[in-house]
Design a protein around this motif. Structure first.
Motif, mmCIF file in Angstrom:
data_model
loop_
_atom_site.group_PDB
_atom_site.id
_atom_site.type_symbol
_atom_site.label_atom_id
_atom_site.label_comp_id
_atom_site.label_asym_id
_atom_site.label_seq_id
_atom_site.Cartn_x
_atom_site.Cartn_y
_atom_site.Cartn_z
ATOM 1 N N MET A 51 0.820 -1.190 0.000
ATOM 2 C CA MET A 51 0.000 0.000 0.000
ATOM 3 C C MET A 51 0.865 1.255 0.000
ATOM 4 N N ALA A 52 1.980 1.208 0.692
ATOM 5 C CA ALA A 52 2.854 2.384 0.759
ATOM 6 C C ALA A 52 3.373 2.762 -0.626
ATOM 7 N N ALA A 53 3.657 1.770 -1.454
ATOM 8 C CA ALA A 53 4.158 2.047 -2.802
ATOM 9 C C ALA A 53 3.109 2.774 -3.627
ATOM 10 N N ARG A 54 1.856 2.362 -3.494
ATOM 11 C CA ARG A 54 0.782 3.045 -4.224
ATOM 12 C C ARG A 54 0.676 4.492 -3.781
ATOM 13 N N ILE A 55 0.764 4.717 -2.487
ATOM 14 C CA ILE A 55 0.660 6.083 -1.965
ATOM 15 C C ILE A 55 1.824 6.936 -2.450
ATOM 16 N N VAL A 56 3.023 6.362 -2.439
ATOM 17 C CA VAL A 56 4.192 7.102 -2.933
ATOM 18 C C VAL A 56 3.987 7.479 -4.393
ATOM 19 N N ASN A 57 3.529 6.549 -5.213
ATOM 20 C CA ASN A 57 3.321 6.864 -6.624
ATOM 21 C C ASN A 57 2.171 7.844 -6.824
ATOM 22 N N MET A 58 1.152 7.788 -5.984
ATOM 23 C CA MET A 58 0.077 8.772 -6.075
ATOM 24 C C MET A 58 0.595 10.169 -5.739
ATOM 25 N N ILE A 105 -0.175 8.592 -13.687
ATOM 26 C CA ILE A 105 0.497 7.885 -12.590
ATOM 27 C C ILE A 105 -0.395 7.866 -11.357
ATOM 28 N N PHE A 106 -1.022 8.991 -11.058
ATOM 29 C CA PHE A 106 -1.906 9.089 -9.893
ATOM 30 C C PHE A 106 -3.072 8.104 -10.021
ATOM 31 N N VAL A 107 -3.737 8.118 -11.168
ATOM 32 C CA VAL A 107 -4.910 7.264 -11.381
ATOM 33 C C VAL A 107 -4.529 5.784 -11.381
ATOM 34 N N VAL A 108 -3.476 5.447 -12.098
ATOM 35 C CA VAL A 108 -3.057 4.038 -12.175
ATOM 36 C C VAL A 108 -2.626 3.523 -10.801
ATOM 37 N N ALA A 109 -1.917 4.343 -10.045
ATOM 38 C CA ALA A 109 -1.509 3.915 -8.702
ATOM 39 C C ALA A 109 -2.734 3.667 -7.825
ATOM 40 N N GLY A 110 -3.738 4.520 -7.920
ATOM 41 C CA GLY A 110 -4.959 4.323 -7.146
ATOM 42 C C GLY A 110 -5.718 3.075 -7.577
ATOM 43 N N LEU A 111 -5.835 2.874 -8.869
ATOM 44 C CA LEU A 111 -6.560 1.701 -9.377
ATOM 45 C C LEU A 111 -5.819 0.391 -9.122
ATOM 46 N N SER A 112 -4.517 0.460 -8.927
ATOM 47 C CA SER A 112 -3.762 -0.773 -8.677
ATOM 48 C C SER A 112 -4.119 -1.392 -7.326
ATOM 49 N N PHE A 157 -7.070 -2.190 -6.679
ATOM 50 C CA PHE A 157 -8.099 -3.150 -7.068
ATOM 51 C C PHE A 157 -7.601 -4.158 -8.105
ATOM 52 N N VAL A 158 -6.661 -3.724 -8.935
ATOM 53 C CA VAL A 158 -6.077 -4.584 -9.966
ATOM 54 C C VAL A 158 -4.559 -4.499 -9.811
ATOM 55 N N PRO A 159 -3.966 -5.339 -8.964
ATOM 56 C CA PRO A 159 -2.543 -5.219 -8.639
ATOM 57 C C PRO A 159 -1.599 -5.200 -9.837
ATOM 58 N N ASN A 160 -1.885 -5.961 -10.874
ATOM 59 C CA ASN A 160 -0.982 -5.993 -12.027
ATOM 60 C C ASN A 160 -1.014 -4.706 -12.838
ATOM 61 N N LEU A 161 -1.962 -3.839 -12.547
ATOM 62 C CA LEU A 161 -2.032 -2.550 -13.227
ATOM 63 C C LEU A 161 -0.812 -1.691 -12.903
ATOM 64 N N ARG A 162 -0.122 -2.028 -11.820
ATOM 65 C CA ARG A 162 1.097 -1.298 -11.443
ATOM 66 C C ARG A 162 2.129 -1.342 -12.556
ATOM 67 N N LEU A 163 2.088 -2.404 -13.368
ATOM 68 C CA LEU A 163 3.032 -2.516 -14.483
ATOM 69 C C LEU A 163 2.820 -1.408 -15.504
ATOM 70 N N LEU A 164 1.599 -0.905 -15.578
ATOM 71 C CA LEU A 164 1.337 0.225 -16.462
ATOM 72 C C LEU A 164 2.110 1.456 -15.993
ATOM 73 N N ASN A 165 2.269 1.596 -14.681
ATOM 74 C CA ASN A 165 3.060 2.721 -14.171
ATOM 75 C C ASN A 165 4.534 2.601 -14.551
ATOM 76 N N VAL A 179 9.564 2.181 -7.637
ATOM 77 C CA VAL A 179 8.502 1.944 -6.654
ATOM 78 C C VAL A 179 7.455 0.977 -7.214
ATOM 79 N N ALA A 180 7.091 1.143 -8.471
ATOM 80 C CA ALA A 180 6.092 0.247 -9.070
ATOM 81 C C ALA A 180 6.611 -1.187 -9.126
ATOM 82 N N LEU A 181 7.874 -1.364 -9.460
ATOM 83 C CA LEU A 181 8.446 -2.717 -9.498
ATOM 84 C C LEU A 181 8.649 -3.280 -8.101
#
Length: 111
Positions: A1-8, A38-45, A47-55, A90-92
């Motif tokens: 979760m921290a990684a998503r927040i950092v990317n957001m 980056i903000f949107v994809v990090a938030g949506l990840s 719910f869809v964890p593999n979406l982080r690869l889009l970041n 961070v995404a990786l």
């Protein structure tokens, strides 16, 4: 979760930075749109964890665009390149940590 927040946070900062100092029009547009993405994809990840690869792909585009679009100064190039590297790492790192914890969780379950 921290990684998503950092990317957001980094995505929000990119959007703000696009207007915080002068960017040529192309660079401003790329910086703002990539920040939003980056903000949107990090938030949506969440719910869809593999979406982080889009970041990671978005971060690669930000890094490349820092050098191919004309820039008013070297600071903008350095800023966008550094943010791109951080978002990429961070995404990786988020995916690696999730996979590692998933394996540990599976080992603890009785067969």
């Amino acid at each position: 979760m921290a990684a998503r927040i950092v990317n957001m946070i980094l995505g929000a900062w990119l959007l703000i930075s696009a207007f915080a100092w002068y960017h040529p029009p192309g660079q401003r547009l790329v910086t703002a749109l990539v920040g939003i993405a980056i903000f949107v994809v990090a938030g949506l990840s969440a719910f869809v964890p593999n979406l982080r690869l889009l970041n990671t792909a978005i971060a690669l585009w930000l890094f490349i665009s820092a050098f191919i679009f004309p820039s008013a100064n070297e600071f903008t190039i350095l800023h966008n390149a550094c943010i791109a590297i951080i978002v990429f790492i961070v995404a990786l790192a988020y995916g690696r940590k999730t996979a590692r914890f998933g394996l540990e969780h599976r080992r603890r379950q009785p067969a």
